[in-house]
Design a protein around this motif. Structure first.
Motif, mmCIF file in Angstrom:
data_model
loop_
_atom_site.group_PDB
_atom_site.id
_atom_site.type_symbol
_atom_site.label_atom_id
_atom_site.label_comp_id
_atom_site.label_asym_id
_atom_site.label_seq_id
_atom_site.Cartn_x
_atom_site.Cartn_y
_atom_site.Cartn_z
ATOM 1 N N TYR A 1 0.827 -1.201 0.000
ATOM 2 C CA TYR A 1 0.000 0.000 0.000
ATOM 3 C C TYR A 1 0.870 1.264 0.000
ATOM 4 C CZ TYR A 1 -3.029 3.694 1.742
ATOM 5 O OH TYR A 1 -3.683 4.882 1.887
ATOM 6 N N TYR A 2 1.867 1.303 0.892
ATOM 7 C CA TYR A 2 2.680 2.516 1.006
ATOM 8 C C TYR A 2 3.663 2.683 -0.161
ATOM 9 C CZ TYR A 2 0.879 3.495 5.618
ATOM 10 O OH TYR A 2 0.043 3.811 6.653
ATOM 11 N N ILE B 1 1.023 1.490 -4.055
ATOM 12 C CA ILE B 1 -0.195 2.305 -4.284
ATOM 13 C C ILE B 1 0.113 3.790 -4.037
ATOM 14 C CG2 ILE B 1 -2.642 2.649 -3.641
ATOM 15 C CD1 ILE B 1 -2.326 -0.163 -4.606
ATOM 16 N N LEU B 2 0.726 4.089 -2.895
ATOM 17 C CA LEU B 2 1.030 5.508 -2.609
ATOM 18 C C LEU B 2 2.355 5.958 -3.250
ATOM 19 C CD1 LEU B 2 -0.018 6.048 1.127
ATOM 20 C CD2 LEU B 2 -1.370 6.378 -0.937
ATOM 21 N N ARG C 1 6.270 5.655 -0.484
ATOM 22 C CA ARG C 1 6.071 6.417 0.765
ATOM 23 C C ARG C 1 6.371 5.610 2.034
ATOM 24 N NH1 ARG C 1 4.273 11.793 -0.687
ATOM 25 N NH2 ARG C 1 3.201 11.506 -2.627
ATOM 26 N N TYR C 2 6.764 4.347 1.871
ATOM 27 C CA TYR C 2 6.879 3.533 3.088
ATOM 28 C C TYR C 2 7.985 4.053 4.010
ATOM 29 C CZ TYR C 2 6.075 -0.713 5.874
ATOM 30 O OH TYR C 2 5.734 -1.589 6.873
ATOM 31 N N HIS D 1 6.716 6.486 6.349
ATOM 32 C CA HIS D 1 5.840 5.866 7.341
ATOM 33 C C HIS D 1 6.683 5.086 8.370
ATOM 34 C CE1 HIS D 1 2.166 4.367 8.994
ATOM 35 N NE2 HIS D 1 2.565 3.114 8.855
ATOM 36 N N LYS E 1 9.466 11.148 -2.190
ATOM 37 C CA LYS E 1 9.181 9.767 -2.586
ATOM 38 C C LYS E 1 10.489 8.996 -2.661
ATOM 39 C CE LYS E 1 5.063 10.650 -5.276
ATOM 40 N NZ LYS E 1 4.381 10.491 -6.541
#
Ligand code: HEM
Length: 495
Positions: A48-49, A52-53, A56-57, A60, A473
């Protein structure tokens, strides 16, 4: 009759996935490592991070550390440790076996290169082939060539100044580093510095590789399938590769010519000769492997150093007072060669700070200890666990680098006045057996280029602010709000 079978299959699969998620979260050897249970249970959390994003992990993960402490389980099989004191256990010296994570090496799309090699021993074998090629002694032998290329870049900056044109600094520096690494590796440079807009085929390939970095990690089989296709099909799918393959073809033709004639320029200095040495096992000198290793060296040698030069120049343009001090240090010392320049405290502090903020690679670069059980405080790290410690996070650790967003070269001077070894926390090249093989070349390029640049020019940023160099990013390299980092400037003479 068919419908119930579909249902049975669906229920069976769901039960399996659920049971596996429960196992990972509550019964797995890493169950005691703090972190979100969802991240422990399923890869969808990381997906997801990062997919999808889009990259961005890492940001996070930084927040997860604030919540859970220095060790966090960030996926079913990976832990992230944000404790610089544990760094050398993860990125250990070659006397400790360290493997790479097969998922992550997929991102390099070069399974036959040393950077894409998973196993410790296999990597040692491959690295030994090139170690002497990149030793400090070898790099020093090319100092005069590097100087010629830097002078050429300075002439181009003069041209931009005369014509009052805007220069794209990231392309200009990448053209320099690309010319250096092609000559260093193949005995001939491909003249990227001569290009009107500094277009570099190598940079194009880096951009293409990095935009699919996370996708490749999760769907390695897609990338490996593409790599196994005939070159014409592969080039159609990945045009950036086509450019680099055509470019590489010209390199191989050049190498073959040099080897045939026996007198050609660059015969002695040729990575191709090393990689295809007949004394190596046949499988280790296959065309596919030689190609992949060659491309990796070109890409790794181009983008990273170019990026640190660009970011450093941006910050240099923002601080007139510091620029003048650096200029004075250079003028006063008269230092010219790399070894002389390395001894200048302000210049060294500036380069350390450019490396800290510019980083090079933002990717998490996990290692695993296949045979060792490591202990982080009272937490046991089972053999084979993927462990990472990201430079992006270490370099922004306010307990080590107060006010970490600030570009403040004096911090390195102040630390050395306190006898505090701050360079221990500079991890741009990682450390240990799998650290950057090009570190000497990178330092030589940075010292000599910055010295010449500071002596001769001032840069006034054009349509480029702090927000255009701020990484938002992570695609293995840092992307900004513009996507790939782009830094525009006007050139002014310093005297
Ligand atoms: C400021 C400049 C540079 C930075 C920050 C940098 C950073 C890194 C890092 C972090 C790694 C480890 C990658 C991993 O764990 O997967 C690495 C590996 C590598 N770098 Fe660099 N690098 C730089 C310049 C260069 C240059 C100039 C070359 C040219 C020869 C180069 C060639 C390589 C190669 C071939 C590897 C793979 C080494 C191995 O797997 O044993 N790098 N670099």
């Amino acid at each position: 009759m068919d419908v119930p079978r579909v249902w049975i299959a669906a229920i069976g699969l769901s039960t399996f996935l659920f049971a596996r998620a429960v196992y990972r979260a509550f019964f797995h050897p890493l169950r005691k490592v703090p972190g979100p249970k969802l991240a422990a249970a399923t890869y969808l959390y990381e997906f997801y991070y990062d997919v999808i994003l889009a990259g961005r992990y890492i940001f996070h993960i930084e927040k997860l550390h604030q919540k859970y402490g220095p060790i966090v389980r960030i996926s079913p099989h990976e832990i992230h440790i944000s404790d610089p004191h544990f760094y050398d256990q993860i990125y250990a010296h070659s006397s400790h076996r360290r493997d790479k994570d097969p998922w992550v090496v997929n991102g390099f799309a070069a399974p036959h290169s040393m950077v894409g090699t998973v196993g410790h021993d296999h990597h040692r074998f491959r690295r030994n082939i090139l170690n002497s090629f990149f030793s400090k002694k070898s790099v020093l032998e090319l100092e005069s060539f590097v100087k010629t290329k830097i002078d050429h870049l300075m002439e181009r900056f003069e041209e931009f100044h005369r014509e009052d044109k805007v220069v794209q600094l990231d392309d200009a520096f990448a053209a320099l580093t690309a010319d250096v690494i092609t000559y260093y590796s193949y005995g001939k440079d491909w003249g990227f510095l001569d290009d009107k807009t500094f277009r570099s085929d190598i940079r194009l390939a880096v951009n293409e590789l990095t935009t699919v970095w996370h996708f490749s990690r999760f769907f390695g089989w897609v990338i490996n399938t593409i790599l196994s296709l005939p070159p014409s099909v592969m080039c159609w799918i990945m045009p950036g590769k086509a450019v680099v393959f055509n470019f590489q073809k010209s390199i191989f033709e050049h190498s073959a010519d040099s080897m045939r004639s026996g007198t050609g320029k660059g015969v002695g200095r040729n990575i191709f000769n090393k990689l295809s040495d007949p004394s190596l096992p046949a499988v280790e000198r296959s065309l596919g492997r030689v190609q992949q290793e060659g491309v990796v060296v070109l890409m790794a040698g181009t983008e990273t150093t170019g990026r640190v030069l660009s970011v450093g120049t941006f910050y240099l343009s923002q601080d007139k007072e510091f620029r003048e001090k650096l200029r004075e240090e250079l003028r006063h010392s008269g230092a010219k060669s790399w070894t002389e320049l390395e001894r200048l405290p302000l210049l060294a502090a500036f380069i350390n700070e450019a490396l800290r903020i510019g980083i090079g690679l933002t990717a998490r670069l996990p290692r695993s200890a296949p045979t060792e059980t490591l202990m982080y405080k009272d937490i046991e790290i089972a053999p084979g666990t993927s462990m990472s410690s990201s430079s992006y996070i270490i370099h922004r650790d306010a307990t080590i680098f107060p006010d970490p967003e600030r570009f403040y070269p004096q911090r390195w001077i102040e630390a050395s006045e306190r006898n505090f070894n701050l360079t221990k926390y500079l991890t741009s090249f990682t450390r240990g057996s799998r650290s950057c093989i090009g570190i000497n070349l990178a330092y030589m390029e940075m010292y000599m280029t910055f010295a010449e640049l500071i002596r001769r020019f001032d840069f006034e940023m054009y349509d480029t602010t702090y927000e255009d160099v701020r990484v938002i990013k992570d695609f293995a390299i840092g992307y900004t709000r513009r996507g790939d980092m782009k830094i525009f400037a006007k050139v002014a003479k310093a005297y």
